[in-house]
Design a protein around this motif. Sequence first.
Motif, short mmCIF file in Angstrom:
data_model
loop_
_atom_site.label_atom_id
_atom_site.label_comp_id
_atom_site.label_asym_id
_atom_site.label_seq_id
_atom_site.Cartn_x
_atom_site.Cartn_y
_atom_site.Cartn_z
N ASN A 32 8.19 3.44 -11.30
CA ASN A 32 8.33 4.89 -11.19
C ASN A 32 7.71 5.60 -12.39
O ASN A 32 7.92 5.22 -13.53
N ALA A 33 6.96 6.66 -12.10
CA ALA A 33 6.27 7.41 -13.16
C ALA A 33 5.77 8.72 -12.59
O ALA A 33 5.76 8.93 -11.37
N GLY B 231 3.75 0.39 -3.60
CA GLY B 231 3.28 0.26 -4.98
C GLY B 231 3.20 -1.16 -5.48
O GLY B 231 3.40 -2.13 -4.74
N PRO B 232 2.90 -1.32 -6.78
CA PRO B 232 2.71 -2.65 -7.35
C PRO B 232 4.02 -3.43 -7.46
O PRO B 232 5.07 -2.86 -7.71
N THR C 106 1.42 7.24 -8.26
CA THR C 106 2.63 7.59 -7.53
C THR C 106 3.11 6.40 -6.69
O THR C 106 2.30 5.74 -6.03
N ASN C 107 4.42 6.13 -6.72
CA ASN C 107 4.98 5.04 -5.90
C ASN C 107 6.47 5.28 -5.71
O ASN C 107 7.06 6.19 -6.31
N SER D 281 0.82 -1.21 0.00
CA SER D 281 0.00 0.00 0.00
C SER D 281 0.86 1.26 0.00
O SER D 281 2.04 1.24 0.35
N THR D 282 0.25 2.36 -0.37
CA THR D 282 0.95 3.64 -0.53
C THR D 282 1.62 4.06 0.78
O THR D 282 1.00 4.06 1.84
N CYS D 283 2.91 4.42 0.69
CA CYS D 283 3.64 4.85 1.88
C CYS D 283 3.31 6.31 2.22
O CYS D 283 2.74 7.03 1.40
N SER D 284 3.71 6.74 3.41
CA SER D 284 3.37 8.09 3.87
C SER D 284 4.04 9.18 3.04
O SER D 284 3.48 10.25 2.82
N ASP D 285 5.26 8.89 2.55
CA ASP D 285 5.97 9.88 1.73
C ASP D 285 5.23 10.13 0.41
O ASP D 285 5.06 11.28 -0.02
#
Length: 764
Positions: free
Chosen positions: A179-180, A135-136, A129-130, A107-111
Amino acid sequence: MNNLKRLKIIIQGAVQGVGFRPFIYRLATELNLKGWVNNSASGVFIEVEGNEIILEHFLARIPQEKPTISFINTVETTWLDPVNYSNFEIRHSSSGEKTAIVLPDLSTCSDCLQEIFDSNNRRYLYPFTNCTNCGPRYTIIEELPYDRPHTTMKVFTMCKRCQTEYENPLDRRFHAQPNACPNCGPRLQLWNEKGEILANDNNALNLSIDALKEGKILALKGLGGFQLIVNGRNTEAVTELRRRKHRPHKPFALMYASFKGIKIDCEINNLEENLLTSPQAPIVLLKRKNNQSLSPDVAPNNPYLGVMLPSTPLHHLLLHKLNFPIVATSGNIASEPICIDEQEALQRLENIADLFLVHNRPIIRPVDDSVVRVIAGREMMIRRARGYAPFPLQINDNLLTNYKKNNKHIPNILAVGGHLKNTVAILKKNQVFISQYIGDLTTAEALKSFNQVMKSLKKLYDFEPEMIVCDAHPDYVSSQYAKAQNLPLITVQHHHAHVLSCLANNNLNSSVLGVAWDGTGYGNDQTIWGGEFLLVTGNKYERIAHFRPFKLPGGEQAVKDPKRIALSLLSEVFQDYDNKKLPFLETISTKEFNLVKQMLSRNLNTPLTSSVGRLFDGVAAMIGICQNVTFEGQGAMALEYMINNLETDESYPYNIKGSVYPLVIDWELMIQSIIEDHFNQISHQKIAAKFHNTLVEIIIDIANRSQQQSILLTGGCFQNKYLTEKAIARLKQEKFTPFWHYNIPPNDGGLALGQIIAGILEKK
């Protein structure tokens, strides 16, 4: 420098896609060491030169300071002569044997979360965002090693700024393969049911939010497949989703924008909070409060809610502008796997969804949401998928002693699981890689998914099975697949596999008494088992006790219509059962009653079962709390939830017959007493509690007779919190050592692991 040394280090485990190489780079440069680090298909390779004392310090700090989401299985070290490296660098990945661990999707991190809500950040409101911390992973990787060209992100060329991040070892996006940014990454679109584009990017998101506020049903392409989403407070919308999805009663999961929102509706302890907010972000079953504004159709007649927090930036952005929790259920029709492709979703979900929020990042494999429940003070996996699969289980060395002692090759084993809640698993060396939840193999789509998952695991790990293991049931699709593979084949009795699964999950290797209770399993006497006590030693088992078999009028039809099971139980207890004035009998038509009566008297299509799961169904129907079922386990859940907070140690009488194994647990006195309580207007709550308590006392009784110290609780019945916690408490009270499942499901989702263990033991 005389004490200059070179240290070669091979680290295996979950060390790819987690920022492990930049961590090594930073640590080495901080200590002024020279050399290199790279990924290989089997793990992370390091060569580092420097002062011997500093090298030992470097080695000691790796497990202490490694990235939080990484996991180290083994560290191999070799001291070598120096070659005088001039700097420390991160080298390109190398090939080799594919044994590296693919990390689950996180799951999405705090940053990253902070970035998508920062209007000054270039990733403001960007739903893909990851970084290396989130991320995946599993849903996008095609093969090892985990590099961008081996993922579905290869179709997106990074812009200059993203490429700079990707190549900078000091950036948290160093080699973050997905990354994107908005300039170079995946994009959103909103489609109507015909696939016509209505909006792009943020407009697509905003129109989706408006649609949910209006009560529309949205099909959203998430991390591992499509989800069907509606307003969790809009009863009309939830009811319509149930109608279109053909899912009249089974609970829906809810997604909340924040932990604070969950606390308003649910009771939460510290462990449940940790699970909800973990990188895995599973669905957690929580006791609901009474002060809710939720639609009652979210989880009808259920004191629990399955809730989760957003697991992707897209979910965070969606819920940020909504002032209500959303139903987020699998994007499928009942019994089918979830859709992962937008064109497939248009076809399969066209009669369910009003709108489709899609994106152009391809998904390699379907991965559903995981489900966990806290039982006896620790997590119990109910459905193992996103966030957990395909993280492996390391096999106890004691189980592999014969191979290692005689320097034998550990065979590659494929286990194909069961028929319901199917998962498959592979054994490579000493690790079992268990697939994500696949589902029930009852449809052509499910069978297609079953084949794709196996193909995917084989490709990911360059795996060619040398042996295949399946359930002993000859009619299971998975068993038929196994028999067609022209490989050495082992068939494993269903409940034996359950016990072996629990044994491996608890890292045991001793003689145990397995209590294996579920709905259905093919017995070696050709009857349907499900209320079993198995004495398991190595690859052998003895059925030392079981419940008295009873008839299932119409076979599978009785499972769907538990009133038939109730009639079967009554017919064996009362000669005049047709004259009993039980309320549930009034709900059966004369035609059906006569049909079932004829089946029972003439033994027509009435297979025998010892199943505790079916006993739950029969009792629930008999006392009138669940007379028709639309999903597996509905009757058992109704009985468990009926107890609520009642505390009692009362139980019903029963008999144990026989003096040699297998003993027979006769439930006749219990059924008589339940009917008597029902006629005496004893509350359903009290009857349900006494029924559960009786089952627990039966466990204690057989445990005492078995003279075994270790008692394993396994099978789908032990997803029941009251039953499991009561059994554990009583076993401890009687000085037994109980074991139960935690990160492998007790239901049929854990069968593949048990089958792997059977394969290992067969060769010893």
